[in-house]
Every structure is written in C-alpha cells, then in structure tokens.
Design an enzyme around this catalytic site. Structure first.
Site, PDB file in Angstrom:
ATOM      1  N   LYS A  22      75.681  41.099  50.750  1.00 12.54           N
ATOM      2  CA  LYS A  22      76.654  41.226  49.652  1.00 12.54           C
ATOM      3  C   LYS A  22      77.090  42.678  49.478  1.00 12.54           C
ATOM      4  CE  LYS A  22      75.375  40.180  45.207  1.00 12.54           C
ATOM      5  NZ  LYS A  22      75.792  41.200  44.232  1.00 12.54           N
ATOM      6  N   SER A  23      76.143  43.596  49.454  1.00 10.67           N
ATOM      7  CA  SER A  23      76.478  45.017  49.257  1.00 10.67           C
ATOM      8  C   SER A  23      77.421  45.503  50.356  1.00 10.67           C
ATOM      9  CB  SER A  23      75.210  45.878  49.314  1.00 10.67           C
ATOM     10  OG  SER A  23      74.432  45.674  48.180  1.00 10.67           O
ATOM     11  N   GLY A  94      79.120  43.565  39.422  1.00 11.42           N
ATOM     12  CA  GLY A  94      78.870  44.948  39.011  1.00 11.42           C
ATOM     13  C   GLY A  94      79.252  45.930  40.111  1.00 11.42           C
ATOM     14  N   ARG A 123      76.984  45.141  30.616  1.00 13.51           N
ATOM     15  CA  ARG A 123      76.313  46.099  31.495  1.00 13.51           C
ATOM     16  C   ARG A 123      76.846  47.530  31.313  1.00 13.51           C
ATOM     17  NH1 ARG A 123      75.475  43.541  37.238  1.00 13.51           N
ATOM     18  NH2 ARG A 123      74.005  45.281  37.315  1.00 13.51           N
ATOM     19  N   GLN A 170      75.262  52.067  43.310  1.00 17.52           N
ATOM     20  CA  GLN A 170      76.618  51.813  42.822  1.00 17.52           C
ATOM     21  C   GLN A 170      77.227  53.091  42.263  1.00 17.52           C
ATOM     22  OE1 GLN A 170      76.029  48.528  40.130  1.00 17.52           O
ATOM     23  NE2 GLN A 170      75.929  47.042  41.797  1.00 17.52           N
ATOM     24  N   ASP A 319      66.308  44.277  43.641  1.00 20.09           N
ATOM     25  CA  ASP A 319      66.771  42.898  43.405  1.00 20.09           C
ATOM     26  C   ASP A 319      65.713  41.859  43.776  1.00 20.09           C
ATOM     27  OD1 ASP A 319      69.195  43.897  42.486  1.00 20.09           O
ATOM     28  OD2 ASP A 319      70.133  43.808  44.457  1.00 20.09           O
ATOM     29  N   LYS A 346      70.451  44.436  34.543  1.00 19.33           N
ATOM     30  CA  LYS A 346      71.018  43.686  35.673  1.00 19.33           C
ATOM     31  C   LYS A 346      71.810  42.503  35.105  1.00 19.33           C
ATOM     32  CE  LYS A 346      69.643  46.330  38.951  1.00 19.33           C
ATOM     33  NZ  LYS A 346      70.644  47.093  39.691  1.00 19.33           N
ATOM     34  N   ARG A 350      66.243  41.384  33.305  1.00 19.28           N
ATOM     35  CA  ARG A 350      65.327  40.698  34.234  1.00 19.28           C
ATOM     36  C   ARG A 350      63.856  40.957  33.930  1.00 19.28           C
ATOM     37  NH1 ARG A 350      68.844  41.283  39.745  1.00 19.28           N
ATOM     38  NH2 ARG A 350      70.251  39.541  39.319  1.00 19.28           N
ATOM     39  N   ARG A 392      69.945  35.393  40.582  1.00 18.76           N
ATOM     40  CA  ARG A 392      68.617  35.567  41.174  1.00 18.76           C
ATOM     41  C   ARG A 392      67.562  34.786  40.385  1.00 18.76           C
ATOM     42  NH1 ARG A 392      70.150  38.551  45.460  1.00 18.76           N
ATOM     43  NH2 ARG A 392      71.561  40.254  45.015  1.00 18.76           N
TER      44      ARG A 392
END
Ligand code: S3P
Length: 435
Positions: A22-23, A94, A123, A170, A319, A346, A350, A392
């Site tokens: 994904k990143s 995000g 966020r 990020q 993650d 997140k 979490r 997740r």
C-alpha cells in the site's frame, strides 16, 4: 456493514501471493503523476485507500489508464505540471492526505481543500502543516489540528532542517516532496528511522537523496524534474503479517507467503517473532522496485515466549503491533509494547481498540499510555470483535478467530477492503474459514 464469523482452524497450509504494498502504491502513483514521462505501475494495490490516491491524481489533471490490481499507465505531467482541483476527497487514506500537500505546494493554481471520512477527520495534520509552513508554504488545518487541510500552492519555498518529534514516514515524505521545489537544502531528522520508500523511489527517479552522519535525510532543491522508471509493486509485509501470525500459531505443515517486500524498515515483526520462538524462514529473491523482496515460509511454533517491544523498534512494525497483542495472548508470560503512543492516532486509537478486542475474547490485556501489556494463556477463547471502521482491527479479529477455540464474530469486517479486499479469499486459500 458486514458481519462475518472466523472459525477455528486446525491446520493452515498453502501459498498466498501477498497483495501489493500500500505504501509503495501510493508513492508510485503520486511520483508518476509528476514525472516527465509515461510511467507504467505494474501490480498497484487495488484497495479503497489506493483508489483514493488514483482518484486524486486524476483530479489533478493527470491522465491514467488501466486498472489497480493489474497495471496503470500514468502520463506524468512533469514536476510542476499538476492542475490542482478545488477539493480532494482522501477518504480513509492518511498517506494520501499527508503526502499530496508536499507536491501541491510546488504547483500553481488556487487553494485546495483536502478532506476525508470520519476516521481521517480525527487524525492529526499539524505534523504536516507545520513543517511545510516552516518552508514558506501556506498549509492550514482545522482549529483542532485535524482535517480539512487547506493548501495554497505556489508560495516560494526554502530548505530548512526539521527535527521530527515522532518518527513518521508520512511526514518525512511530505517534507522531502516539498523539498524538490525549495531553494537550498532541506533536511529531516527522525528519532528512529521510519520506512524509506519515498527516498528509494526518488533515488530511482534520478534525485540525489542526501544522508547526514546523524541519520538525517536531505534534498538539495530546487530540482528541475523527476523521471520515475516503470516499476512493479512488491507484496505488502503489513498484509502478509496476518497470514504470518496465523501460520505461526496454526500452520500444518507450512504456509508460504510469496513476493513480500523485505525492506528492513518494514520487517520488525520478523525480528519480534524470532525472539518469541517462531519458525519463519526468509527466502530472499531479486529486488523489486528498488526494495529487497522474497518469500516467507512459516511453520507452526511450539509455545511462544512473551517479549518486550522497545520504543526504537516501533517504526519498523507500527502497523503490525495489533498482531503482537494477539501473539502475546498465546505466549508464555507478559508481552509489553512500549513507546507506541502513535497507535493512538491511527485509523482508530489502536491502543484502546486492540486491548478492547483482546479483552472481549477473554485475554488479560491492559492499556498503557504508550502501548499495552498482554498476559498470555495456552488457549484463546474467542467471542466477538467490532472493527470500528479500522481495517487492521477487522483482520486482527478474523485471525484471532482462526486461532481461537470458539471462533470470532467480526462486525464491520468490510473495513478490511481499505488495504486488503481479497483477505478472506486468501485465508480460504490456506484452509481458513471466514464467512
Ligand atoms: C505509512 C506510514 C506509517 C504507517 C501507515 C503508512 C506510509 O504512518 O502507519 O500505515 O505509507 O508512509 P506514519 O508515517 O504516520 O508513521
């Protein structure tokens, strides 16, 4: 919203071709958009998050053909060639909301409003707005430091040194992207190294990425243009992690995960698993998109030993920490995660949601301000977990079901599609039942 039941599994076996990272998909789409050529991105992740990024790229006037999950051809408009739209819907992503401003600040045009779903709207965004403002950009958040984010393109930018309080790929990436347009050197220093996909991709695109002895990374700007080569996206270690943990606890005889990105900034879970006594063989293959990659072969472990995850380890498995909680629930002793306060901001809090989910399954787990402590037992009872809109958490609940005595009902399981739409099918391929 869908509710599923994950049934206890006796022996998981077979092969999972891990879905694309994904990143790396987010970055490939964004950097291709500002390349001076056509770029083919092979196997970009097809998920809600990456679809938001492809939508944003198109909204910036970029021509993109093909389909996520297969191949996308992007006709790059050059480093300063985007046509920023009035608004971008980042949905749950995000990474999109934090990286895109780094490119927008170097464009022309009117201000852009970046907004997202309820989870993204909670966020923190000052962490991006502040460093970009320090470079001369005009970037604003809502009063609480949350979205919407407003970016005014076209202000003159200058390079500065930024010392980040928390390691964040990020934030680092947003600064490095803005640095392409800034006069002079921009440096970013993090308390611990976060994932370096942006640095690797910029290097592949012909940009010199500077490194200081203290670990800071830098860019000397302004850069005339970038030239991202065609690339193939390797498998996502954060998606592989769910099968990895299921395999460590229930493989029979083995689960093979193919084509996984093995970038050391992403493989902290492998190091933690080794300490806990898991049996995972790494079979390195050729690099993919400038990233180390290979297969993981997982065999069932004997009794796992509890471990402590230290603050400096956190960025390389940020993650995957929810899964460390699950591993701790079945390990001998008390597993403690420290220095992970980032988990609170997140897709959900979490620390609260993981501890809440584990407790609902009969596990002894406690929240700490900067992490959690989980005391293991030989067996996991099972029960019900609400994903609460966090992808997740949805997949954590399902894996917990596979390794439990009674199974787990997961409410809001559809959230998994944010990063891994094929998750249930891949679990079925190794003999697990989620239905
Ligand atoms: C990401 C970086 C991490 C991670 C997120 C994806 C990225 O966030 O948790 O899922 O693609 O750069 P932070 O940069 O906030 O640590």
């Amino acid at each position: 919203m869908t509710t599923v039941r994950a049934e206890p599994a006796t022996a998981l076996s077979g092969t999972v071709a891990v879905p694309p990272d994904k990143s790396i998909t987010h970055r490939a789409l964004l950097l291709a958009a500002v390349s001076g050529r056509e770029v083919t991105v092979d196997r970009p992740l097809d998920s809600a998050d990456t679809a938001a990024t492809l939508g944003a790229v198109r909204a910036c006037g970029v021509d993109a053909e093909g389909a996520l999950g297969d191949r996308v051809l992007i006709r790059g408009r050059g480093l300063r060639g985007l046509r920023p739209p009035p608004a971008v819907d980042c949905q749950n992503a995000g990474t999109l909301m934090r990286l895109l401003p780094g490119l927008l600040v170097g464009q022309g045009g009117h201000h852009v409003v970046l907004d997202g779903d309820d989870s993204l709207r909670r966020r923190p965004m000052r962490r991006v707005a502040r460093p970009l403002r320090a470079m001369g950009a005009e970037v604003f958040t809502a009063p609480g430091g949350t979205p919407p984010l407003v970016v005014v393109p076209g202000r003159p930018l200058r390079g500065v040194r930024q010392d980040l309080e928390v390691a964040s790929a990020q934030v680092k990436s947003a600064i490095l992207l803005a640095a392409l347009f800034a006069e002079g050197e921009t440096w970013v220093h993090e308390p611990a190294p976060s994932r370096d996909h942006t640095e690797r991709m910029l290097t592949a695109a012909g940009v010199e990425v500077l490194r200081a002895p203290d670990g800071a990374v830098g860019i000397r700007g302004p850069v005339a243009g970038i030239d991202l080569p065609d690339l193939r996206v390797p498998g996502d270690p954060s998606s592989a992690a769910f099968h990895l943990v299921a395999g460590v606890l229930r493989a029979g005889p083995e689960v093979r995960l193919t084509g996984v990105n093995l970038n050391p900034a992403r493989t902290g879970l492998l190091r933690v698993l080794a300490r806990m006594g898991a049996r995972v063989a790494v079979e390195p293959g050729p690099d993919v998109a400038g990233e180390p990659a290979g297969d993981l072969v997982v065999r069932r472990a004997g009794t796992l030993q509890a471990t402590e995850v230290a603050p400096e380890e956190v960025p390389a498995l940020i993650d995957e920490l929810p899964l460390v909680g699950l591993l701790g629930a079945l390990a001998a002793g008390t597993t403690v995660v420290r220095g992970a306060q980032e988990l609170r901001v997140k897709e959900s809090d979490r620390i609260a949601t993981v501890v809440g989910a584990l407790r609902a399954l009969g596990v002894r787990a406690e929240e700490r301000e900067d992490g959690f402590a989980v005391t293991g037992a030989p067996r996991l009872r099972g029960g019900a977990v609400d994903a609460g809109g966090d992808h997740r958490l949805a997949m954590l609940g399902a894996v917990a079901g596979l390794v439990s005595d009674e199974g787990v009902t997961v409410t809001g399981f559809d959230a998994a599609a944010v990063s891994y739409p094929g998750f249930a099918a891949d679990v079925a391929a190794i003999g697990g039942r989620i239905g």
